[in-house]
Design a protein around this motif. Sequence first.
Motif, PDB file in Angstrom:
ATOM      1  N   GLY A 121       0.824  -1.207   0.000  1.00 50.78           N
ATOM      2  CA  GLY A 121       0.000   0.000   0.000  1.00 50.78           C
ATOM      3  C   GLY A 121       0.853   1.249   0.000  1.00 50.78           C
ATOM      4  N   SER A 122       0.316   2.335  -0.515  1.00 47.44           N
ATOM      5  CA  SER A 122       1.043   3.591  -0.617  1.00 47.44           C
ATOM      6  C   SER A 122       0.923   4.382   0.675  1.00 47.44           C
ATOM      7  N   VAL A 123       1.803   5.389   0.802  1.00 42.30           N
ATOM      8  CA  VAL A 123       1.759   6.261   1.972  1.00 42.30           C
ATOM      9  C   VAL A 123       0.442   7.039   1.999  1.00 42.30           C
ATOM     10  N   ALA A 124      -0.050   7.437   0.818  1.00 42.88           N
ATOM     11  CA  ALA A 124      -1.290   8.208   0.753  1.00 42.88           C
ATOM     12  C   ALA A 124      -2.459   7.453   1.359  1.00 42.88           C
ATOM     13  N   ASP A 125      -2.453   6.132   1.229  1.00 41.43           N
ATOM     14  CA  ASP A 125      -3.559   5.337   1.770  1.00 41.43           C
ATOM     15  C   ASP A 125      -3.573   5.326   3.292  1.00 41.43           C
ATOM     16  N   THR A 126      -2.444   5.643   3.915  1.00 47.62           N
ATOM     17  CA  THR A 126      -2.368   5.597   5.381  1.00 47.62           C
ATOM     18  C   THR A 126      -2.443   6.976   6.016  1.00 47.62           C
ATOM     19  N   ALA A 127      -2.565   8.036   5.203  1.00 47.07           N
ATOM     20  CA  ALA A 127      -2.553   9.406   5.729  1.00 47.07           C
ATOM     21  C   ALA A 127      -3.963   9.857   6.077  1.00 47.07           C
ATOM     22  N   GLU A 128      -4.103  10.512   7.216  1.00 49.60           N
ATOM     23  CA  GLU A 128      -5.404  11.007   7.668  1.00 49.60           C
ATOM     24  C   GLU A 128      -5.237  12.390   8.285  1.00 49.60           C
ATOM     25  N   LEU A 129      -6.029  13.341   7.829  1.00 55.10           N
ATOM     26  CA  LEU A 129      -5.998  14.702   8.361  1.00 55.10           C
ATOM     27  C   LEU A 129      -7.056  14.830   9.446  1.00 55.10           C
ATOM     28  N   SER A 130      -6.628  15.203  10.649  1.00 56.26           N
ATOM     29  CA  SER A 130      -7.554  15.330  11.777  1.00 56.26           C
ATOM     30  C   SER A 130      -7.096  16.504  12.642  1.00 56.26           C
ATOM     31  N   GLU A 131      -7.517  16.511  13.902  1.00 55.57           N
ATOM     32  CA  GLU A 131      -7.138  17.563  14.840  1.00 55.57           C
ATOM     33  C   GLU A 131      -6.611  16.939  16.118  1.00 55.57           C
ATOM     34  N   ASP A 132      -5.661  17.622  16.763  1.00 56.98           N
ATOM     35  CA  ASP A 132      -5.178  17.137  18.043  1.00 56.98           C
ATOM     36  C   ASP A 132      -6.088  17.635  19.160  1.00 56.98           C
ATOM     37  N   GLY A 133      -5.695  17.387  20.400  1.00 50.99           N
ATOM     38  CA  GLY A 133      -6.552  17.762  21.522  1.00 50.99           C
ATOM     39  C   GLY A 133      -6.792  19.237  21.663  1.00 50.99           C
ATOM     40  N   ALA A 134      -5.896  20.071  21.110  1.00 54.60           N
ATOM     41  CA  ALA A 134      -6.053  21.520  21.197  1.00 54.60           C
ATOM     42  C   ALA A 134      -6.740  22.110  19.975  1.00 54.60           C
ATOM     43  N   GLY A 135      -7.177  21.274  19.036  1.00 52.17           N
ATOM     44  CA  GLY A 135      -7.872  21.757  17.853  1.00 52.17           C
ATOM     45  C   GLY A 135      -6.959  22.122  16.696  1.00 52.17           C
ATOM     46  N   ASN A 136      -5.653  21.829  16.795  1.00 52.51           N
ATOM     47  CA  ASN A 136      -4.723  22.119  15.704  1.00 52.51           C
ATOM     48  C   ASN A 136      -4.757  21.005  14.670  1.00 52.51           C
ATOM     49  N   PRO A 137      -4.716  21.335  13.369  1.00 53.16           N
ATOM     50  CA  PRO A 137      -4.740  20.295  12.338  1.00 53.16           C
ATOM     51  C   PRO A 137      -3.474  19.443  12.376  1.00 53.16           C
ATOM     52  N   VAL A 138      -3.636  18.140  12.216  1.00 52.77           N
ATOM     53  CA  VAL A 138      -2.519  17.188  12.252  1.00 52.77           C
ATOM     54  C   VAL A 138      -2.721  16.181  11.130  1.00 52.77           C
ATOM     55  N   LEU A 139      -1.668  15.943  10.356  1.00 51.73           N
ATOM     56  CA  LEU A 139      -1.680  14.918   9.317  1.00 51.73           C
ATOM     57  C   LEU A 139      -0.949  13.702   9.877  1.00 51.73           C
ATOM     58  N   THR A 140      -1.663  12.598  10.046  1.00 50.58           N
ATOM     59  CA  THR A 140      -1.098  11.383  10.623  1.00 50.58           C
ATOM     60  C   THR A 140      -0.800  10.384   9.520  1.00 50.58           C
ATOM     61  N   ILE A 141       0.419   9.879   9.492  1.00 49.12           N
ATOM     62  CA  ILE A 141       0.852   8.912   8.480  1.00 49.12           C
ATOM     63  C   ILE A 141       1.260   7.630   9.197  1.00 49.12           C
ATOM     64  N   GLN A 142       0.639   6.520   8.830  1.00 54.82           N
ATOM     65  CA  GLN A 142       0.923   5.236   9.463  1.00 54.82           C
ATOM     66  C   GLN A 142       2.126   4.576   8.790  1.00 54.82           C
ATOM     67  N   ARG A 143       3.270   5.208   8.919  1.00 58.07           N
ATOM     68  CA  ARG A 143       4.519   4.698   8.361  1.00 58.07           C
ATOM     69  C   ARG A 143       5.655   5.020   9.315  1.00 58.07           C
ATOM     70  N   ASP A 144       6.811   4.390   9.081  1.00 56.10           N
ATOM     71  CA  ASP A 144       7.985   4.732   9.857  1.00 56.10           C
ATOM     72  C   ASP A 144       8.503   6.111   9.430  1.00 56.10           C
ATOM     73  N   PHE A 145       9.375   6.704  10.237  1.00 55.80           N
ATOM     74  CA  PHE A 145       9.801   8.071  10.001  1.00 55.80           C
ATOM     75  C   PHE A 145      10.523   8.220   8.668  1.00 55.80           C
ATOM     76  N   ASN A 146      11.388   7.268   8.322  1.00 56.86           N
ATOM     77  CA  ASN A 146      12.173   7.398   7.094  1.00 56.86           C
ATOM     78  C   ASN A 146      11.287   7.497   5.857  1.00 56.86           C
TER      79      ASN A 146
END
Length: 370
Positions: free
Chosen positions: A242-267
């Motif tokens: 699967g591609s990185v795009a398939d694991t990316a999700e745009l949401s908000e953290d506890g303070a309401g700031n936008p966060v893009l979460t990627i289910q991959r290792d850092f590299n």
Amino acid sequence: MKPVTGALAILVMGSSLSGCGYMFGEEGYFRDRGGDYQLSTVEPRMQVPDGINSKPLGDMLPVPGVTAPANADKFVVPRPQPMMVSGNDAGFSLQQTGSRRWLLAANSPTELYGRVRQFFDDYQVPVASESSSLGEFETEWLAFDLQSSNPLVRRLTPSVGEGRRLEGREQRFRVRIEPGVQGANSEIHVLHMSRSQGGPQSEWPDDSDNSNLERALLAEMETYLNQSDTASAASLATSLQGSVADTAELSEDGAGNPVLTIQRDFNRAWAAVGSALGRADLAVADLNRSSGVYYIDLEQSASEQAEEAGFFARLFGRGEPEPESGADRVQVRLTQIGNQVQVTVERSIDSATDLGLARDLLTRIRDNLS
């Protein structure tokens, strides 16, 4: 006696008939109230005061829309649609009564302890002492002004509040997991303590020294715990394909700031975000891989930047750059948290950027991931 009894019966019947209008008529006490809703007015929505975080609330019982002209004298009042209950609803929610706050969890304390403990491991916050039998642990002291690169410190610093000094101060938290009021539910309570760096104070206060930090930590834990199960499953399912795009999700953290979460290792996330910035025509003025930061120049596009001399020298430079005078730059920061990478947009390591700008940039990055 018979004439008297008959007269009394007629009198009682007459009075009861005349009283029907008083009891059951349009002006009666037991009148039909089925059409009263037509006289109601729509009041404006309640406004939450500035400076107080809130979650959006939808209409619990929405009024069905009108599908035909209301020209009939009588009609059947339609019933409201039943509330939809989803089995995928979040299992953690922030609760508050007066000055008391806690995180309500649909898990037993035994199940929950390891997950809450993992939260601090993933956010690189050392635990000074813990007791699984009591469901309690205490963090080490954190100097926010000296540990600004710590993921949790970066999340909590904007919530310290005006007039609160961070220089020369250190903070710690105590987390306690208690059985809930209902069934297998649990409650997560947080207590915050502050003192001068290296000071002798060690006794925990009865109430948090800074209620803003208590609330911010609970909100951050709520976001983490609600996403942890989904993140673990998604990471396992996509680790082999699967591609990185398939694991990316745009949401908000506890303070309401936008966060893009990627289910991959850092590299892999670092490489994917770098490529996405180029496809999104965002100019990378510099980067620092050890800190996980791309420095974005908002005053020009990547195509314009490529025409300038020295582009590749700046792109592959090391160390944190010295911003040009008057340059409008933001930082796209990648932070490894557990088995996922969170991408955020900041003005600097200790100051946030405009929420609209941050969401726009993260949306462009997400849409150009491959």
